[in-house]
Scaffold this motif. Structure first.
Motif, mmCIF file in Angstrom:
data_model
loop_
_atom_site.group_PDB
_atom_site.id
_atom_site.type_symbol
_atom_site.label_atom_id
_atom_site.label_comp_id
_atom_site.label_asym_id
_atom_site.label_seq_id
_atom_site.Cartn_x
_atom_site.Cartn_y
_atom_site.Cartn_z
ATOM 1 N N UNK A 64 -17.053 -12.181 -22.263
ATOM 2 C CA UNK A 64 -17.492 -11.534 -21.031
ATOM 3 C C UNK A 64 -16.232 -11.314 -20.190
ATOM 4 N N UNK A 65 -15.595 -10.192 -20.378
ATOM 5 C CA UNK A 65 -14.284 -9.968 -19.767
ATOM 6 C C UNK A 65 -14.365 -9.287 -18.411
ATOM 7 N N UNK A 66 -13.665 -9.879 -17.438
ATOM 8 C CA UNK A 66 -13.431 -9.205 -16.173
ATOM 9 C C UNK A 66 -12.195 -8.326 -16.340
ATOM 10 N N UNK A 67 -12.118 -7.268 -15.554
ATOM 11 C CA UNK A 67 -11.040 -6.299 -15.696
ATOM 12 C C UNK A 67 -10.329 -6.100 -14.365
ATOM 13 N N UNK A 68 -9.080 -5.658 -14.431
ATOM 14 C CA UNK A 68 -8.281 -5.473 -13.229
ATOM 15 C C UNK A 68 -7.542 -4.136 -13.285
ATOM 16 N N UNK A 69 -6.967 -3.781 -12.155
ATOM 17 C CA UNK A 69 -6.146 -2.577 -12.038
ATOM 18 C C UNK A 69 -4.718 -3.001 -11.722
ATOM 19 N N UNK A 70 -3.746 -2.433 -12.438
ATOM 20 C CA UNK A 70 -2.344 -2.717 -12.125
ATOM 21 C C UNK A 70 -1.863 -1.746 -11.044
ATOM 22 N N UNK A 71 -0.984 -2.244 -10.172
ATOM 23 C CA UNK A 71 -0.384 -1.421 -9.119
ATOM 24 C C UNK A 71 1.131 -1.533 -9.246
ATOM 25 N N UNK A 72 1.784 -0.409 -9.452
ATOM 26 C CA UNK A 72 3.245 -0.392 -9.578
ATOM 27 C C UNK A 72 3.834 0.339 -8.376
ATOM 28 N N UNK A 73 4.656 -0.390 -7.641
ATOM 29 C CA UNK A 73 5.214 0.115 -6.383
ATOM 30 C C UNK A 73 6.728 0.334 -6.550
ATOM 31 N N UNK A 74 7.325 0.974 -5.563
ATOM 32 C CA UNK A 74 8.771 1.181 -5.577
ATOM 33 C C UNK A 74 9.236 2.109 -6.680
ATOM 34 N N UNK A 75 8.469 3.141 -6.965
ATOM 35 C CA UNK A 75 8.777 4.041 -8.070
ATOM 36 C C UNK A 75 9.852 5.059 -7.685
ATOM 37 N N UNK A 76 10.780 5.286 -8.615
ATOM 38 C CA UNK A 76 11.669 6.417 -8.401
ATOM 39 C C UNK A 76 11.014 7.678 -8.953
#
Length: 341
Positions: A64-76
Motif C-alpha cells: 500500500x504505497x504512498x506517493x510524493x512529488x519531487x521539487x527541484x529548485x535553483x535551476x539554471x
C-alpha cells in the motif's frame, strides 16, 4: 588575423556567452516530478512505516504505497529546459511553491506540521472505521506555555478539574471558561502511571481576558494501543489516506489489497473524508514505475488523473475511507471498482 579564424571566433562568442548564461543564471521556476514512494505496510530504516503496538496484528502482504512529488529548485536555464523536455516533469513559477515574503524555513515548518496533522487524522479515521475506542491525547505543547511544565506530548488527558474528557474539544471548552491566573487540576496518564498536577493558566496571546494552557489536544488509540509513524523528511498532508488504510489492514482480518501492489494519495480528515492533492500526474508516474497496478485517486482529482494516467495503471475513485476499503474489496473479489471513468 586569418579571416577564417576571425569568422570562427565571431561565431563562437554567442555560443560561449549562451553557455555561460545557461549554466550560471537561475530561472524563476521549479521543476515538479515523480518523488519517492513508500510502502506503508513495509519498513524504512529498519522500522515499520506504520508501527502498531499494544494490539494483536493481522499479517499483511502486498503493498500500500504512498506517493510524493519531487521539487527541484535553483535551476539554471539548461536544467530547466532539460526537465521541460523530459516529459515526466513540469515547470511552475517558483512563487507557487515558495511564496514571496515567506522564508524557506517557514514553508518547511508548515509542511512538516501538515504531515504530522495528517498522521494523527489518519490514525483517528482508521480507529473510528474499526470502531475502536479513543482517548484524548496531548498532540502538541507550546514551549513557554503553562502545560509544558507538567505534560509531555503523548500523555493521555483524563480530566480537568475532575470533569472527565471525552473529546479534544472538551479541553478547549473547559479552559475557555477560566481566566488568566486561575489554577486548574489536570489528571493525566503517562505510561502506566496516572498523575494529578495543578497548572496556573496564563493569558491567551490573542485574548488576554481568557485563560491559556498552551497545548494542542488530539485523539488517539486507547492504551495500550499505540501508533507511531516513522517517515521523516516528508511534508504535506497527502499521505493520510494510505496511512489509514495501512492501519486498518494491520488491525483487521484479511488483506485490503488482496496481496497486490496498490498505491494512492489523498488527504483524510478524522471522519474519513478523502480530499484532493496536488501533483497527481507525477504521483501516478512514480507509482507505475515502482510497479503499482492500482492507484487510489481522490474524487476531486479524477478528471486530471484520467487525462494523464500512465498505461497499465487502474484508477480507482475514492471520496471516503469506507469507499476506499469497499473498492479494494471489490477488486479482490473480481468485481468492478468505481473508477475515474
Amino acid at each position: 588575423m586569418n579571416r577564417r579564424i576571425l569568422t570562427l571566433i565571431v561565431a563562437l562568442v554567442p555560443v560561449l556567452v549562451l553557455g555561460v548564461v545557461g549554466s550560471v543564471v537561475t530561472v524563476p521556476f521549479v521543476a515538479l516530478g515523480p518523488g519517492p514512494t513508500f510502502d506503508t505496510l513495509g519498513e524504512v530504516d529498519g522500522k515499520p512505516v506504520v508501527d502498531v503496538t499494544g494490539a494483536p496484528l493481522d499479517p499483511t502482504t502486498g503493498r500500500l504505497n504512498m506517493t510524493t512529488v519531487s521539487v527541484r529548485d535553483g535551476l539554471n536555464l539548461f536544467e530547466a529546459f532539460g526537465f521541460w523536455a523530459s516529459g515526466d516533469h513540469g515547470l511552475v513559477p517558483r512563487a507557487e511553491v515558495y511564496p514571496p515574503g515567506v522564508s524557506r524555513e517557514e514553508i518547511d515548518k508548515s509542511n512538516e506540521q501538515d504531515f504530522k496533522d495528517s498522521e494523527s487524522d489518519a490514525e483517528v479515521a482508521a480507529l473510528h472505521y474499526l470502531d475502536l475506542p479513543t482517548v484524548v491525547l496531548v498532540r502538541g505543547l507550546t514551549e513557554d506555555g503553562p502545560a509544558a511544565r507538567v505534560l509531555e506530548v503523548g500523555d493521555e488527558l483524563i480530566s480537568v478539574d475532575d470533569i472527565p474528557l471525552t473529546s479534544p474539544q472538551d479541553v478547549v471548552d473547559i479552559v475557555g471558561t477560566r481566566a488568566p491566573g486561575d489554577t486548574i487540576t489536570l489528571r493525566y496518564r503517562r505510561g502506566d502511571a496516572e498523575q494529578t498536577a495543578p497548572v496556573t493558566l496564563a493569558a491567551r496571546p490573542d485574548d488576554e481576558a481568557k485563560g491559556y494552557l498552551g497545548l494542542t489536544p488530539g485523539e488517539g488509540g486507547r492504551p495500550p494501543l499505540r501508533v507511531e509513524f516513522n517517515l521523516a523528511d516528508i511534508g504535506g498532508p497527502s499521505a493520510g489516506l494510505m496511512f489509514s488504510l495501512a492501519l486498518i489492514d494491520k488491525l483487521s482480518p484479511g488483506e485490503l489489497n488482496g496481496g497486490r501492489f496498490v498505491a494512492g494519495t489523498g488527504t483524510i480528515d478524522q471522519e474519513g473524508k478523502v480530499g484532493p492533492i496536488g501533483g497527481i500526474q507525477y504521483k501516478m508516474i512514480a507509482a507505475r514505475e515502482a510497479g503499482a497496478e492500482t492507484f487510489l485517486v481522490p474524487a476531486a482529482n479524477c478528471n486530471e488523473a484520467r487525462q494523464r494516467a500512465p498505461e497499465g495503471l487502474r484508477l480507482v475513485k475514492v471520496d471516503t475511507l469506507d469507499g476506499a476499503v469497499t473498492s479494494l474489496a471489490d477488486i479482490d473479489a473480481g468485481r468492478e471498482a468505481i473508477s475515474c471513468g
